[in-house]
Design an enzyme around this catalytic site. Sequence first.
Site, PDB file in Angstrom:
ATOM      1  N   ASP A  37      18.593  -6.687  32.406  1.00  0.00           N
ATOM      2  CA  ASP A  37      17.598  -6.144  31.647  1.00  0.00           C
ATOM      3  C   ASP A  37      16.779  -4.980  32.273  1.00  0.00           C
ATOM      4  O   ASP A  37      15.688  -5.340  33.098  1.00  0.00           O
ATOM      5  CB  ASP A  37      16.582  -7.410  31.458  1.00  0.00           C
ATOM      6  CG  ASP A  37      15.188  -6.791  30.382  1.00  0.00           C
ATOM      7  OD1 ASP A  37      15.340  -5.773  30.221  1.00  0.00           O
ATOM      8  OD2 ASP A  37      14.385  -7.681  30.572  1.00  0.00           O
ATOM      9  N   HIS A  38      17.159  -4.008  32.324  1.00  0.00           N
ATOM     10  CA  HIS A  38      16.589  -2.592  32.901  1.00  0.00           C
ATOM     11  C   HIS A  38      16.010  -1.572  31.894  1.00  0.00           C
ATOM     12  O   HIS A  38      16.350  -1.374  30.925  1.00  0.00           O
ATOM     13  CB  HIS A  38      17.663  -1.831  33.648  1.00  0.00           C
ATOM     14  CG  HIS A  38      18.004  -2.409  35.328  1.00  0.00           C
ATOM     15  ND1 HIS A  38      17.739  -1.749  36.238  1.00  0.00           N
ATOM     16  CD2 HIS A  38      18.218  -3.744  35.450  1.00  0.00           C
ATOM     17  CE1 HIS A  38      18.065  -2.502  37.388  1.00  0.00           C
ATOM     18  NE2 HIS A  38      18.334  -3.757  36.763  1.00  0.00           N
ATOM     19  N   GLU A 105      11.848  -4.998  39.859  1.00  0.00           N
ATOM     20  CA  GLU A 105      11.980  -3.985  40.846  1.00  0.00           C
ATOM     21  C   GLU A 105      11.026  -2.655  40.269  1.00  0.00           C
ATOM     22  O   GLU A 105      10.913  -2.602  39.253  1.00  0.00           O
ATOM     23  CB  GLU A 105      13.448  -3.331  40.859  1.00  0.00           C
ATOM     24  CG  GLU A 105      14.284  -4.294  41.357  1.00  0.00           C
ATOM     25  CD  GLU A 105      15.503  -5.188  40.462  1.00  0.00           C
ATOM     26  OE1 GLU A 105      15.092  -4.571  38.935  1.00  0.00           O
ATOM     27  OE2 GLU A 105      16.202  -5.783  40.765  1.00  0.00           O
ATOM     28  N   SER A 171      18.058 -14.429  49.089  1.00  0.00           N
ATOM     29  CA  SER A 171      17.920 -14.739  50.387  1.00  0.00           C
ATOM     30  C   SER A 171      18.014 -16.321  50.353  1.00  0.00           C
ATOM     31  O   SER A 171      17.694 -16.979  49.269  1.00  0.00           O
ATOM     32  CB  SER A 171      16.735 -14.121  51.044  1.00  0.00           C
ATOM     33  OG  SER A 171      15.609 -14.699  50.519  1.00  0.00           O
TER      34      SER A 171
END
Length: 318
Positions: A37-38, A105, A171
Amino acid sequence: MPRIGFHASHEQISPRQLLADVQHAEGAGFQMAMCSDHLAPWSERQGHSGYAWSWLGAALATTDLELGCVSAPGQRYHPAVHAQKIATLGQMFPGRFWVALGSGENANEHVTGDAWPRKEQRVQRLEESVSVIRRLLAGETVSRDGLVRVHEAKVWERPDPVPRLIGPAVSVESAARVAAWADGIATLNQPVERLRRLLAAYRDAGGAGPAALQIHLSWAPTEEEAEAIAHDQWRTNVFPEPVSWDTAQPEAFDAMAEHVTPATVREHVRVSADLGQHRAWLAEYAELGFDDLYLHFVGQDQERFIDVFGEQVLPELR
């Protein structure tokens, strides 16, 4: 063996073609699908970024697949709007939709004009957003102050079952943290030992639900072509944190990637012309304990990949 799914990359393919691709993938034997989803692609060479939520409605309506989406609440999407979208798809397609909620982002979020927060604030904003979304999906009227502000919000559509809210984590530390709220975990291909530690951290912290792995791969009839596809399309996606979080524009990613070599791309993409090697890699991931494997062929033309993997890889893995 785990289920095998298709990853639909909105950054690389137009939504019209991607809809045809996911329909093709279902016919070839892929068992489910997920999408990104950008608002912007990672590279000008990729050149796309359709609105995932419009596409999801069309994909769910024209296939029988379960579909999921990786999405970021809190800046570009207010969590009340996010909850309404989730509830709508969940109500229309019961049991067939999930969403992985991440901290986002800068490439997608800077368009609001708001400052891009430091990482710890983004994580806190995500956790506040998840709390709001869960309460709204449960039928509550929500008001709150904090990094996320909400005033008397209520979502009137009540999906049954409520779509799963998945925790995306790259991570080990993030995997342990999302265990506090997630209905499952999703991550990316990494060295096997790191993936083993990531899954253990999630489970040891009380994390429940399915574990999904998205696998970036490149296959072609020759090794040279497979490598060229991966280097062309995915060399902007090899940068570590915080570069991948904080960079705002595709042209900046392209500038940084000018000196990225094919060898470096191979550290992030499973590149081989040998289908046996791809089967071995996928079997190794399955042995780690992942329930779902989503295959992302990093090229822009998906047809050959779907046909060949549907005929020669998926049946043997099952």
